[in-house]
Design an enzyme around this catalytic site. Structure first.
Site, PDB file in Angstrom:
ATOM      1  N   GLU A 150       9.566  54.980  -1.305  1.00 14.32           N
ATOM      2  CA  GLU A 150       9.288  56.000  -0.802  1.00 14.32           C
ATOM      3  C   GLU A 150       8.685  56.227   0.303  1.00 14.32           C
ATOM      4  O   GLU A 150       8.008  55.715   0.678  1.00 14.32           O
ATOM      5  CB  GLU A 150       9.424  57.666  -1.140  1.00 14.32           C
ATOM      6  CG  GLU A 150       9.291  59.056  -0.746  1.00 14.32           C
ATOM      7  CD  GLU A 150       9.369  60.122  -1.606  1.00 14.32           C
ATOM      8  OE1 GLU A 150       9.208  60.868  -2.764  1.00 14.32           O
ATOM      9  OE2 GLU A 150       9.865  61.496  -0.636  1.00 14.32           O
ATOM     10  N   GLU A 156      -0.688  61.490   2.428  1.00 12.64           N
ATOM     11  CA  GLU A 156      -0.136  61.716   1.517  1.00 12.64           C
ATOM     12  C   GLU A 156      -0.410  59.374   0.829  1.00 12.64           C
ATOM     13  O   GLU A 156      -0.465  59.140  -0.427  1.00 12.64           O
ATOM     14  CB  GLU A 156       0.733  61.724   0.885  1.00 12.64           C
ATOM     15  CG  GLU A 156       1.759  63.191   0.364  1.00 12.64           C
ATOM     16  CD  GLU A 156       2.493  64.018   0.154  1.00 12.64           C
ATOM     17  OE1 GLU A 156       3.663  63.468  -0.257  1.00 12.64           O
ATOM     18  OE2 GLU A 156       2.982  65.290   0.810  1.00 12.64           O
ATOM     19  N   ASP A 183      12.650  61.345   2.976  1.00 11.97           N
ATOM     20  CA  ASP A 183      12.495  62.551   2.782  1.00 11.97           C
ATOM     21  C   ASP A 183      12.220  63.142   4.407  1.00 11.97           C
ATOM     22  O   ASP A 183      11.524  62.449   5.096  1.00 11.97           O
ATOM     23  CB  ASP A 183      11.680  62.107   1.851  1.00 11.97           C
ATOM     24  CG  ASP A 183      11.287  64.001   1.129  1.00 11.97           C
ATOM     25  OD1 ASP A 183      11.109  64.570   2.595  1.00 11.97           O
ATOM     26  OD2 ASP A 183      10.400  63.321   0.426  1.00 11.97           O
ATOM     27  N   THR A 184      12.863  63.549   4.452  1.00 11.84           N
ATOM     28  CA  THR A 184      13.726  64.137   5.611  1.00 11.84           C
ATOM     29  C   THR A 184      12.561  65.156   5.915  1.00 11.84           C
ATOM     30  O   THR A 184      11.613  65.348   6.943  1.00 11.84           O
ATOM     31  CB  THR A 184      14.224  65.746   5.560  1.00 11.84           C
ATOM     32  OG1 THR A 184      14.825  66.223   4.506  1.00 11.84           O
ATOM     33  CG2 THR A 184      15.912  64.975   5.995  1.00 11.84           C
ATOM     34  N   TYR A 185      11.098  66.072   4.951  1.00 11.82           N
ATOM     35  CA  TYR A 185       9.774  66.435   5.439  1.00 11.82           C
ATOM     36  C   TYR A 185       9.026  66.035   5.638  1.00 11.82           C
ATOM     37  O   TYR A 185       8.623  65.936   6.602  1.00 11.82           O
ATOM     38  CB  TYR A 185       9.424  67.000   3.654  1.00 11.82           C
ATOM     39  CG  TYR A 185       8.718  67.262   3.745  1.00 11.82           C
ATOM     40  CD1 TYR A 185       7.321  68.457   4.317  1.00 11.82           C
ATOM     41  CD2 TYR A 185       6.962  66.382   3.120  1.00 11.82           C
ATOM     42  CE1 TYR A 185       5.777  68.847   4.334  1.00 11.82           C
ATOM     43  CE2 TYR A 185       5.929  66.557   2.928  1.00 11.82           C
ATOM     44  CZ  TYR A 185       5.491  68.279   3.536  1.00 11.82           C
ATOM     45  OH  TYR A 185       3.786  67.886   3.207  1.00 11.82           O
ATOM     46  N   HIS A 186       9.264  63.879   5.463  1.00 12.61           N
ATOM     47  CA  HIS A 186       7.812  63.420   5.968  1.00 12.61           C
ATOM     48  C   HIS A 186       8.725  62.833   7.058  1.00 12.61           C
ATOM     49  O   HIS A 186       7.794  63.053   7.399  1.00 12.61           O
ATOM     50  CB  HIS A 186       7.441  61.744   4.330  1.00 12.61           C
ATOM     51  CG  HIS A 186       7.035  62.431   3.745  1.00 12.61           C
ATOM     52  ND1 HIS A 186       6.379  62.647   3.074  1.00 12.61           N
ATOM     53  CD2 HIS A 186       8.124  62.886   2.870  1.00 12.61           C
ATOM     54  CE1 HIS A 186       5.224  62.988   1.790  1.00 12.61           C
ATOM     55  NE2 HIS A 186       6.789  63.147   1.101  1.00 12.61           N
ATOM     56  N   HIS A 209      15.391  62.435   0.036  1.00  9.49           N
ATOM     57  CA  HIS A 209      15.117  63.362  -0.735  1.00  9.49           C
ATOM     58  C   HIS A 209      15.398  64.274   1.305  1.00  9.49           C
ATOM     59  O   HIS A 209      14.643  63.676   2.318  1.00  9.49           O
ATOM     60  CB  HIS A 209      13.194  63.300  -0.427  1.00  9.49           C
ATOM     61  CG  HIS A 209      13.392  63.345  -2.102  1.00  9.49           C
ATOM     62  ND1 HIS A 209      11.643  62.649  -2.549  1.00  9.49           N
ATOM     63  CD2 HIS A 209      13.918  63.410  -2.866  1.00  9.49           C
ATOM     64  CE1 HIS A 209      11.801  62.640  -3.718  1.00  9.49           C
ATOM     65  NE2 HIS A 209      13.231  63.029  -4.157  1.00  9.49           N
ATOM     66  N   ARG A 215       8.673  72.486   2.817  1.00 13.26           N
ATOM     67  CA  ARG A 215       9.562  72.483   1.883  1.00 13.26           C
ATOM     68  C   ARG A 215       9.747  73.822   0.594  1.00 13.26           C
ATOM     69  O   ARG A 215      10.335  73.647  -0.560  1.00 13.26           O
ATOM     70  CB  ARG A 215       8.416  71.507   1.054  1.00 13.26           C
ATOM     71  CG  ARG A 215       7.754  70.207   1.468  1.00 13.26           C
ATOM     72  CD  ARG A 215       7.094  69.249   0.012  1.00 13.26           C
ATOM     73  NE  ARG A 215       7.906  68.398   0.040  1.00 13.26           N
ATOM     74  CZ  ARG A 215       7.162  67.720  -0.625  1.00 13.26           C
ATOM     75  NH1 ARG A 215       5.910  67.382  -0.920  1.00 13.26           N
ATOM     76  NH2 ARG A 215       7.659  65.993  -0.611  1.00 13.26           N
ATOM     77  N   GLU A 244      14.629  68.685  -2.325  1.00 12.76           N
ATOM     78  CA  GLU A 244      13.401  68.872  -3.804  1.00 12.76           C
ATOM     79  C   GLU A 244      12.620  69.502  -3.083  1.00 12.76           C
ATOM     80  O   GLU A 244      12.273  69.833  -1.510  1.00 12.76           O
ATOM     81  CB  GLU A 244      12.383  67.022  -2.717  1.00 12.76           C
ATOM     82  CG  GLU A 244      11.081  67.075  -3.748  1.00 12.76           C
ATOM     83  CD  GLU A 244      10.332  66.017  -3.792  1.00 12.76           C
ATOM     84  OE1 GLU A 244       9.917  65.327  -4.197  1.00 12.76           O
ATOM     85  OE2 GLU A 244       9.981  65.364  -2.327  1.00 12.76           O
TER      86      GLU A 244
HETATM   87 MN    MN Z   1      10.316  62.867  -1.113  1.00 16.05          MN
END
Ligand code: MN
Length: 289
Positions: A150, A156, A183-186, A209, A215, A244
């Site tokens: 990921e 992180e 993951d679109t958030y990251h 994700h 989030r 997520e």
């Molecule tokens: Mn994620």
């Protein structure tokens, strides 16, 4: 409408624990909200009854995926052989749990701790990541579990922050059961846009994700999901798409702190999950053929 992707939901939308009552609740709610897959965090899997959970998943007709990050004292990106060894042990234990659950994927920050690092990744640390994940991939062969890397943001991890970093790492590991997980958030924090990383990965993208920039509820933030889903369509992505979302309303003691979940972004996980499933399927069904 038949979608070509299994749609998943992270267990933290439902429950913070992994004891029998929590697992039964999470499986029932996942099914009721119309999802195909339930993702379990293995941060706190000490209470998880693997055989019982697998039987309940099968009875509900649900698929499973597992995710985790490592810890600062059990971290395969470290220069310290004892710390690397503890990280490798954690990964092999997690693979056994994932295989026991019948999970399709073991993914997340398998390559480092979740946390803000005080320095860049060292060359020796990176070599440790490659060697350990190559061994894990060889062990995963035959279990039916695919490993995911990921791509996480700079707060992180210091190992892979962009899709291109992850592709280089996957190339160096050199095992075809290791895929990249976006993951679109990251992505919102690290990538130039929401399209190019998907096109760069192409068939190497193996897990997704979907999360808003904070989030919380999908569509309540500013992420360009239309472009992202079009890009998935462009590469013909057929892998899992898992929602997520985290709120201080549902707390897993270790994971919630590692992810800095301090705010209450929602209280009603059932409403949130139904809304997210509608949101994702609406976007997917609008993708040009
Ligand atoms: Mn994620």
């Amino acid at each position: 409408m038949d979608l070509r992707n299994p749609l998943g939901v992270h267990a933290l939308v439902w429950v913070g624990g992994t004891g029998p009552a929590d697992v039964t609740a999470a499986i029932g709610k996942t099914k009721a909200a119309g999802y195909d897959l339930l993702e379990f965090s293995l941060h706190d899997s000490i209470n998880l009854d693997v055989a019982r959970t697998r039987a309940e998943l099968e009875a509900a007709g649900l698929r499973a995926a597992c995710s985790r990050g490592l810890a600062m004292d059990a971290d395969i990106s470290s220069d310290d052989p004892a710390v690397v060894e503890r990280g490798e042990k954690l990964l092999h234990e997690s693979l056994r749990v994932a295989a026991g659950l019948g999970a399709s994927h073991l993914t997340g920050a398998l390559y480092s701790a979740f946390g803000s690092y005080a320095r860049p990744l060292s060359a020796a640390g990176r070599a440790n990541v490659v060697a350990v994940l190559r061994r894990l991939a060889k062990e995963a062969r035959g279990t039916g579990v695919t490993l995911g890397l990921e791509v996480c943001n700079r707060y992180e991890t210091n190992v892979v922050n962009t899709a291109r970093d992850a592709l280089r790492l996957a190339d160096d590991i050199g095992e075809d059961n290791v895929v990249v997980h976006l993951d679109t958030y990251h992505m919102n924090i690290e990538e130039n846009d929401m399209v190019r990383p998907v096109l760069d990965l192409g068939e190497r993208l193996g897990y997704v994700h979907i999360g808003e920039n904070h989030r919380g509820y999908l569509g309540s933030g500013h992420l360009d999901f239309t472009s992202f889903f079009h890009a998935l369509g462009q590469i013909g992505y057929t892998g899992p798409i898992t929602f997520e979302s985290f709120s201080s309303a549902v707390v897993a003691p270790g994971l919630s702190a590692d992810l800095s979940i301090w705010r209450n972004l929602w209280d009603d996980g059932e409403h949130l999950a139904r809304h997210a499933r509608d949101f994702i399927s609406t976007h997917l069904s609008a993708v040009p053929a």
